[in-house]
Design a protein around this motif. Sequence first.
Motif, PDB file in Angstrom:
ATOM      1  N   CYS A   8      -4.407   6.287  -9.773  1.00  0.00           N
ATOM      2  CA  CYS A   8      -5.006   7.307  -9.786  1.00  0.00           C
ATOM      3  C   CYS A   8      -5.824   7.473 -11.044  1.00  0.00           C
ATOM      4  CB  CYS A   8      -3.825   8.405  -9.648  1.00  0.00           C
ATOM      5  SG  CYS A   8      -4.392  10.172  -9.983  1.00  0.00           S
ATOM      6  N   TRP A  65      -0.399   5.235 -11.773  1.00  0.00           N
ATOM      7  CA  TRP A  65      -0.184   4.732 -10.493  1.00  0.00           C
ATOM      8  C   TRP A  65       0.756   5.739  -9.878  1.00  0.00           C
ATOM      9  CZ3 TRP A  65      -2.276   1.786 -14.193  1.00  0.00           C
ATOM     10  CH2 TRP A  65      -3.394   0.983 -13.913  1.00  0.00           C
ATOM     11  N   CYS A  76      -6.617  10.927  -4.947  1.00  0.00           N
ATOM     12  CA  CYS A  76      -7.150   9.560  -4.933  1.00  0.00           C
ATOM     13  C   CYS A  76      -6.450   8.681  -3.912  1.00  0.00           C
ATOM     14  CB  CYS A  76      -6.740   8.982  -6.547  1.00  0.00           C
ATOM     15  SG  CYS A  76      -7.705   9.591  -7.687  1.00  0.00           S
ATOM     16  N   ARG A  77      -5.972   9.368  -3.018  1.00  0.00           N
ATOM     17  CA  ARG A  77      -5.168   8.633  -2.042  1.00  0.00           C
ATOM     18  C   ARG A  77      -6.157   7.610  -1.304  1.00  0.00           C
ATOM     19  NH1 ARG A  77       0.126  10.352   0.065  1.00  0.00           N
ATOM     20  NH2 ARG A  77      -0.563   9.339   2.081  1.00  0.00           N
ATOM     21  N   THR A  78      -7.337   8.177  -1.255  1.00  0.00           N
ATOM     22  CA  THR A  78      -8.188   7.365  -0.524  1.00  0.00           C
ATOM     23  C   THR A  78      -9.273   6.441  -1.264  1.00  0.00           C
ATOM     24  OG1 THR A  78      -9.883   9.287  -0.002  1.00  0.00           O
ATOM     25  CG2 THR A  78      -8.230   9.090   1.600  1.00  0.00           C
ATOM     26  N   GLY A  79      -9.033   6.315  -2.469  1.00  0.00           N
ATOM     27  CA  GLY A  79      -9.658   5.642  -3.480  1.00  0.00           C
ATOM     28  C   GLY A  79     -10.141   6.378  -4.599  1.00  0.00           C
ATOM     29  N   LEU A  80     -10.925   5.566  -5.536  1.00  0.00           N
ATOM     30  CA  LEU A  80     -10.900   6.285  -6.923  1.00  0.00           C
ATOM     31  C   LEU A  80     -12.389   6.641  -7.215  1.00  0.00           C
ATOM     32  CD1 LEU A  80      -9.093   3.474  -8.931  1.00  0.00           C
ATOM     33  CD2 LEU A  80      -8.285   5.959  -8.569  1.00  0.00           C
ATOM     34  N   GLY A  81     -13.189   6.244  -6.108  1.00  0.00           N
ATOM     35  CA  GLY A  81     -14.634   6.841  -6.002  1.00  0.00           C
ATOM     36  C   GLY A  81     -15.568   6.184  -7.527  1.00  0.00           C
ATOM     37  N   TYR A 130      -0.710   3.510  -5.497  1.00  0.00           N
ATOM     38  CA  TYR A 130      -1.938   3.526  -5.596  1.00  0.00           C
ATOM     39  C   TYR A 130      -2.350   3.910  -7.179  1.00  0.00           C
ATOM     40  CZ  TYR A 130      -2.015   8.536  -4.376  1.00  0.00           C
ATOM     41  OH  TYR A 130      -1.870   9.776  -4.425  1.00  0.00           O
ATOM     42  N   ARG A 187       2.779   6.743  -2.915  1.00  0.00           N
ATOM     43  CA  ARG A 187       2.192   7.066  -1.615  1.00  0.00           C
ATOM     44  C   ARG A 187       3.217   7.766  -0.757  1.00  0.00           C
ATOM     45  NH1 ARG A 187      -2.880   6.303   0.197  1.00  0.00           N
ATOM     46  NH2 ARG A 187      -3.141   4.228  -1.085  1.00  0.00           N
ATOM     47  N   GLU A 247       0.768  -0.987   0.158  1.00  0.00           N
ATOM     48  CA  GLU A 247       0.222  -0.015   0.055  1.00  0.00           C
ATOM     49  C   GLU A 247       0.793   1.265  -0.060  1.00  0.00           C
ATOM     50  OE1 GLU A 247      -2.836  -0.225   3.196  1.00  0.00           O
ATOM     51  OE2 GLU A 247      -3.881  -1.946   2.280  1.00  0.00           O
TER      52      GLU A 247
END
Length: 299
Positions: free
Chosen positions: A98, A140, A128-133, A96, A143, A93
């Motif tokens: 992006c 990529w 996009c650190r917490t997800g791509l929605g 991630y 982090r 992790e």
Amino acid sequence: MMYVGRFAPSPTGPLHAGSLVTALASWLDARVHGGRWLVRIEDIDTPRCQAGADAEILRQLAGCGLLPDAPVWRQSERDAAYQAALDRLLDRELAYGCACSRSDVGRALRESGRDLRQAGERVYPGTCRTGLGGRKARAWRLRLPQGNLALVNWTDIRLGAQQEQVDQVVGDFVLKRADGLWAYQLAVVVDDAAQSVSHVVRGEDLVASTARQIQLQRALGLPTPQYLHVPLLRDAQGRKLSKQDGSEPFIPGLHAIMRAARFLGLEPVGATLAEVLTSSLAGWADQRARWEATRSAQN
């Protein structure tokens, strides 16, 4: 640890006189230390590469007496190694996916009231650190750690102490691009480690990349080489020589090497390439000793 240096040109055209300065500096540094000197063709940015440029670059170097001590590596043949490195980071992790385009990044920065650029870089805001929605990953990114852990202090042999707060200057930077090509930062870090490069001698235009590369080396558990950034040869307007700006390729031979050595502050003598290169070695050793003495005095 054995000294291993390298010269890593991109085959976007033949080498110009500024490239020869860097090649000569890296060759001299390796020879002064009794080490190995490698040549690596950095041809991952395929749209910018020119057919046959890699062969012409090697011909130019050979014509100046600069011969590598091992077979030449080409980054275009190293896809599996770069993917393995990215997979390691994803598994931990530390990287991630992006979904952001350049316009997305610009809009997010404007909406947050932040400067679009810091030190010439577009700072990624971490969208996009917490997800791509629900969106699809386009690229990529690494982090980065935050706060003091993202502060990189390093020492350049010529320029002395350097410092960069990477999360504030560039943010989470790209490892694999939206067009599917590998980013320079990942490829160079993976290859330097794979080739056991202990010293990186290159032009000072790449000083700004060093902190990012050190952060990536730390994330991958790879050693950090020593860095030496040499001055850039510039045109009459003060701009660095560049293939993109149409800088003319140099003609291999004695005159080209003499000019490059003199630009590095050396006083080469001799009527043959071998004599000029040999005389330049002593001058380079003295030059390097002066840089190291200056750095020690600053500390």
